[in-house]
Design an enzyme around this catalytic site. Structure first.
Site, PDB file in Angstrom:
ATOM      1  N   SER A  56      28.014  64.864  -0.893  1.00 10.77           N
ATOM      2  CA  SER A  56      28.885  63.880  -1.525  1.00 10.77           C
ATOM      3  C   SER A  56      28.602  63.863  -3.018  1.00 10.77           C
ATOM      4  O   SER A  56      27.621  64.440  -3.489  1.00 10.77           O
ATOM      5  CB  SER A  56      28.636  62.495  -0.929  1.00 10.77           C
ATOM      6  OG  SER A  56      27.340  62.056  -1.292  1.00 10.77           O
ATOM      7  N   ASP A  94      32.102  66.608  -0.075  1.00 10.26           N
ATOM      8  CA  ASP A  94      32.654  65.450   0.621  1.00 10.26           C
ATOM      9  C   ASP A  94      33.261  64.502  -0.426  1.00 10.26           C
ATOM     10  O   ASP A  94      32.603  64.169  -1.416  1.00 10.26           O
ATOM     11  CB  ASP A  94      31.487  64.765   1.364  1.00 10.26           C
ATOM     12  CG  ASP A  94      31.949  63.747   2.384  1.00 10.26           C
ATOM     13  OD1 ASP A  94      33.127  63.768   2.760  1.00 10.26           O
ATOM     14  OD2 ASP A  94      31.093  62.930   2.805  1.00 10.26           O
ATOM     15  N   ASN A 277      32.807  63.755  10.826  1.00  8.64           N
ATOM     16  CA  ASN A 277      31.783  63.479   9.811  1.00  8.64           C
ATOM     17  C   ASN A 277      30.777  62.457  10.298  1.00  8.64           C
ATOM     18  O   ASN A 277      31.167  61.364  10.735  1.00  8.64           O
ATOM     19  CB  ASN A 277      32.445  62.911   8.555  1.00  8.64           C
ATOM     20  CG  ASN A 277      33.281  63.932   7.817  1.00  8.64           C
ATOM     21  OD1 ASN A 277      33.477  65.052   8.288  1.00  8.64           O
ATOM     22  ND2 ASN A 277      33.775  63.558   6.655  1.00  8.64           N
TER      23      ASN A 277
HETATM   24 ZN   LIG Z   1      34.253  60.061   4.294  1.00  3.93          ZN
END
Ligand SMILES: [Zn+2]
Length: 332
Positions: A56, A94, A277
């Site tokens: 992320s 992400d 996820n």
């Molecule tokens: Zn997400």
């Protein structure tokens, strides 16, 4: 410019086609540190499951993007050392929120990126997604897009109000953007507090919250519009109550944390949902294990003595997800 193929990584194209046809889903596990990455690779290698390593924006800020990329490269070599001859590992961004971020990931060896423009008006979402797709496809990097808004909080992604993906938009969106997969909103949610108590009922026997069911009718309508098109579910941790209990019993405080029941994720895996996820569950497993060591052995100060058990617990969790929930074992 580094191409992911030189790092031994793969993109999601074949992986997703096989998963949709085979009625299973690929696990997408987030990682921020070495122990998490080791646990993911050990679990994937042992079960021979294709796996998506997710980074992320928050993870890039926390761990440094260059280091993360080398860790992913190292993960491929590590997988081979563990006896996984042909590791099927994706390095995926992400929730990319800008063209520049997605481009920099493509340029530094990611094999897949997500552009999440779902908070923008529809036409702007299409325009930005299209721009990322055009760039990424030049390097055979696959692109995940998002339509609909998930509730909850995950790193820097937060939304107060969610709304389901509108099935009537998906054909137009997928065609005009050229995206390779589509994240949809059918009632999953980011974080360990996916639902407010007033959205849930309470099991009279256990006192635990029971969340509202996923909107399978919306999923099936989307599948009808886009037959065989890879669908992604975000916010799909199940928030195992054993970990919540372990945390709360060892000095933690997570009242009423609740997730998506695993039976529903198993059900979704059998459909066009081909990527699920999971981030919060691994955070919970790690926290539970560390808290237990700290409570049981207050004199312990060797990080290996608490991060080691945390790694073991995460590996157990990942293997459970692969084998019992997603069904991706033996597929790589
Ligand atoms: Zn997400």
């Amino acid at each position: 410019m580094i191409n992911y193929k030189d790092l031994g990584l793969v993109n999601t194209r074949d992986m997703f086609a096989k998963a949709v046809a085979g009625g299973y889903a690929i696990p997408a596990f987030n990682f921020n540190n070495m122990e998490q990455l080791q646990a993911i690779i050990m679990a994937a290698a042992e079960t021979k499951s294709p796996v998506i390593l997710q980074v992320s924006k928050g993870a890039r800020n926390y761990a440094n993007q260059t280091l993360l990329r080398y860790m992913a490269e190292g993960a491929v070599q590590y997988a081979k050392e563990l006896g996984w001859e042909n590791p099927q590992i994706v390095l995926h961004l992400d929730h990319g929120d800008s063209f520049e971020l997605c481009k920099s990931c493509v340029d530094m060896g990611f094999s897949s990126v997500m552009i999440d423009a779902s908070s923008l008006p529809y036409e702007e979402n299409i325009a930005l997604t299209r721009k990322v797709v055009e760039y990424a496809h030049k390097y055979d990097v696959t692109v995940e897009a998002e339509l609909g808004v998930l509730a909850g909080v995950e790193d820097e992604v937060a939304a107060e109000e969610s709304h389901y993906t509108r099935p009537e938009e998906v054909i137009d969106f997928a065609t005009r953007t050229g995206c390779d997969s589509l994240a949809i909103s059918i009632g999953t949610s980011h974080g360990a507090y996916k639902f407010k108590p007033e959205q849930c009922t309470r099991d009279p026997k256990t006192g635990l919250l029971v969340p509202p069911p996923l909107a399978f009718d919306v999923l099936h309508e989307i599948e009808k519009k886009l037959p065989g098109f890879p669908i992604v579910l975000h916010g799909s941790s199940s928030v195992p109550q054993e970990y919540v209990k372990m945390i709360n019993e060892h000095g933690g405080k997570l009242p009423d944390a609740v997730g998506i029941p695993e039976e529903q994720l198993r059900e979704a895996s059998k459909s066009a949902v081909c990527k699920i996820n999971i981030d919060s569950d691994s955070r919970l497993a790690m926290t539970a294990a560390v808290r237990k060591v700290f409570a049981d052995k207050p004199g312990e100060f060797d990080p290996r003595k608490y991060l080691g058990p945390a790694r073991d617990e995460m590996k157990k969790l990942y293997m459970h997800k692969i084998v019992n929930v997603l069904g991706s074992n033996g597929k790589a």
